[in-house]
Scaffold this active site. Structure first.
Site, mmCIF file in Angstrom:
data_model
loop_
_atom_site.group_PDB
_atom_site.id
_atom_site.type_symbol
_atom_site.label_atom_id
_atom_site.label_comp_id
_atom_site.label_asym_id
_atom_site.label_seq_id
_atom_site.Cartn_x
_atom_site.Cartn_y
_atom_site.Cartn_z
ATOM 1 N N LEU A 81 0.831 -1.210 0.000
ATOM 2 C CA LEU A 81 0.000 0.000 0.000
ATOM 3 C C LEU A 81 0.861 1.254 0.000
ATOM 4 O O LEU A 81 1.828 1.349 0.755
ATOM 5 C CB LEU A 81 -0.887 -0.004 1.250
ATOM 6 C CG LEU A 81 -1.764 1.223 1.512
ATOM 7 C CD1 LEU A 81 -2.849 1.339 0.444
ATOM 8 C CD2 LEU A 81 -2.402 1.141 2.894
ATOM 9 N N CYS A 82 0.501 2.228 -0.849
ATOM 10 C CA CYS A 82 1.120 3.553 -0.749
ATOM 11 C C CYS A 82 0.042 4.594 -1.009
ATOM 12 O O CYS A 82 -1.144 4.289 -0.987
ATOM 13 C CB CYS A 82 2.301 3.707 -1.698
ATOM 14 S SG CYS A 82 1.836 3.912 -3.422
ATOM 15 N N ALA A 83 0.439 5.838 -1.216
ATOM 16 C CA ALA A 83 -0.548 6.909 -1.345
ATOM 17 C C ALA A 83 -1.357 6.779 -2.630
ATOM 18 O O ALA A 83 -2.579 6.908 -2.633
ATOM 19 C CB ALA A 83 0.145 8.268 -1.284
ATOM 20 N N MET A 109 -4.076 4.724 -1.349
ATOM 21 C CA MET A 109 -5.007 5.400 -0.451
ATOM 22 C C MET A 109 -5.977 6.301 -1.217
ATOM 23 O O MET A 109 -7.083 6.570 -0.752
ATOM 24 C CB MET A 109 -4.244 6.219 0.596
ATOM 25 C CG MET A 109 -3.512 5.384 1.623
ATOM 26 S SD MET A 109 -4.576 4.260 2.584
ATOM 27 C CE MET A 109 -5.312 5.373 3.781
#
Lengths: 400, 81
Positions: A81-83, A109
């Site tokens: 997961l990242c932005a 996200m």
């Protein structure tokens, strides 16, 4: 490695829509979060069951690939997961080269913040024959909108800006959108109402109160007015307009079938709306108190409150709906038990927090006084405003 | 001492850091690199990255508008060894 990242073949991915139900159900999935420390601390995935997270920022993978890869637990179902899904894609690729299978959460996200989860509100058999209510849960933001359908007609209440989603959703229900309603001028997200009105040419309603200039093309609705929804002989439902000022001067609630109260930000399952976002906490607080004592107080205990927000997944019932019986809220919500306007205003004043800077921009945008491109709106809604405000404060100070 | 500029406007993470690292690797101690980015996330990303990277420091960060009126984030990096 670095440059090659742009040309690598697509890595395995997983969509937010597929992942969230699995995490909610308690599946043993490890989330490798590769955002920087600030973003990791400020905004997290929320699921109904806890999940395991390992946090290693993506730039650590760039600096020290071997050491960072060693921090990833082996033999696990790993999703990264990242932005926005770019850095996590790079990390999935690096892990793959090291023989560790993983999947990239597509869109990161941002996708989580945009994801809309429709949950059907349970109705009695008699009600089901006439209408249905869907709670559209924007999980990443804790925002709730609604689709009420009767026969071939549907109204959309508090739509997010992803208007194509609502058109497709209502289409799948076998109906068409005949009206769009906002409960108030939103501050925490951009409303899809005006865009839906423009795109499909149906009446749209929002009220701002007299203090604010509203440059939206609205079809006014009067307090107590009833909208009839149906379009099929014998099948219909009425939606009553209830002016409920307080959270904002124009706040309006919609009572469906005399029983389901789409309450906007007037009352929530665990609290009441904050009346401070316009900078008139005393006046709006008094208005909210009056609304609770004179308006909401007249509704029976059996009314089901369907709010526009929730603060925690604890407010979600076992059936996945965020709702509360009005009688229960009267007993359990502290603000609803306060007897005088003075005490009420003191209580809400004490709870006032500084709102994110982007709230002012989003209010103006929703009033029709400001335009912005999708990228800017994405930043506002992400809480990038918080980052921009905090970024400003925390920017490295020039040395010498 | 060299002063180089890197334009990563319009690029999203991880590219600004990836490109900055590539540039920094070519520089020697005392050289500076000024990175211009549009991604607001780059502010905290550069702060985090220099903690991991042992031979680069972040001298300054500031917000500005570029010639097209876009918000940009300028990061001044210096190679120290």
């Amino acid at each position: 490695m670095a440059e090659a990242h742009q040309d690598v073949p697509a890595v395995p991915t997983v969509e937010v829509a597929e992942l969230l139900p699995k995490l909610d159900g308690g599946e043993k999935i490890l989330i490798l979060d590769v955002r920087n420390d600030d973003e990791f601390a400020e905004w997290k995935l929320e699921t109904r069951k806890p999940f395991e997270t390992t946090h290693v920022p993506y730039f650590d993978f760039i600096e020290d690939a071997e050491g960072s890869i060693a921090k990833v637990p082996k033999g696990r179902d790993v999703v990264v997961l990242c932005a926005q899904g770019g850095s996590s894609e790079m990390v999935v690729d690096m892990l793959g080269e090291a023989g560790i299978p993983s999947r990239n959460i597509k869109g990161g996200m941002v996708a989580y913040g945009d994801f809309l989860d429709p949950v059907k509100v349970p109705l009695t058999a008699e009600e089901q024959a006439r209408f249905e209510i869907w709670q559209i849960n924007r999980r990443g933001k804790g925002c709730l909108g609604y689709v009420v359908r009767s026969g071939l007609e549907a109204v959309v209440v508090d739509p997010a800006r992803h208007i194509g989603w609502y058109e497709a959703f209502v289409g799948k229900l076998g109906a068409r959108i005949v009206r769009v309603l906002d409960t108030h001028v939103h501050a925490d997200h951009v409303s899809g109402g005006p865009a839906l009105r423009r795109k499909i040419g149906v009446p749209y309603f929002v009220a701002s109160g007299e203090e604010f200039e509203l440059k939206q093309d609205v079809t006014p609705l009067a307090d107590g007015e009833e909208l009839r929804l149906g379009g099929t002989p014998g099948v219909s439902i009425e939606v009553r307009i209830l002016k409920t000022p307080g959270h904002t001067p124009g706040s309006t609630s919609y009572l469906v079938g005399g029983k389901y109260l789409l309450s906007g930000d007037t009352i929530f399952v665990a609290s009441v709306g904050r009346p401070d976002l316009g900078g008139h906490v005393v006046e709006w607080g008094q208005a909210l108190f009056k609304t609770l004592k004179e308006r909401i107080a007249t509704l029976p205990d059996d009314v089901v409150v369907l709010p526009a927000h929730y603060a925690s997944l604890e407010e979600m019932r076992a059936d996945g709906v965020v709702a509360g019986r009005l009688g229960d809220l009267r007993r359990n919500v502290p603000e609803m038990q306060i007897a005088t306007a003075e005490e009420f205003v003191e209580a809400v004043k004490a709870a006032v927090k500084t709102p994110p800077a982007a709230y002012t921009s989003m209010i103006k945008y929703n009033l029709g006084l400001l335009t912005a491109d999708d990228e800017k709106i994405g930043e506002w809604e992400l809480g990038k405003n918080q980052c921009a405000a905090s970024a400003k404060k925390r920017m490295a100070i020039p040395t010498e | 001492m060299a002063f180089k500029k890197l334009d990563v406007r319009g690029l999203k993470c991880p590219i600004p850091i990836v490109k900055a690292k590539k540039e920094i690797d070519q520089l020697t101690a005392g050289d500076q690199l000024e990175v211009t980015a549009t991604d607001p996330g780059s502010v905290t990303d550069f702060q985090g990255w220099v903690k991991t990277n042992k031979h680069t420091v972040l001298k300054e960060q500031r917000e500005a508008k570029d010639d097209t009126g876009r918000d940009v984030y300028i990061h001044l990096l210096e190679r120290i060894k």
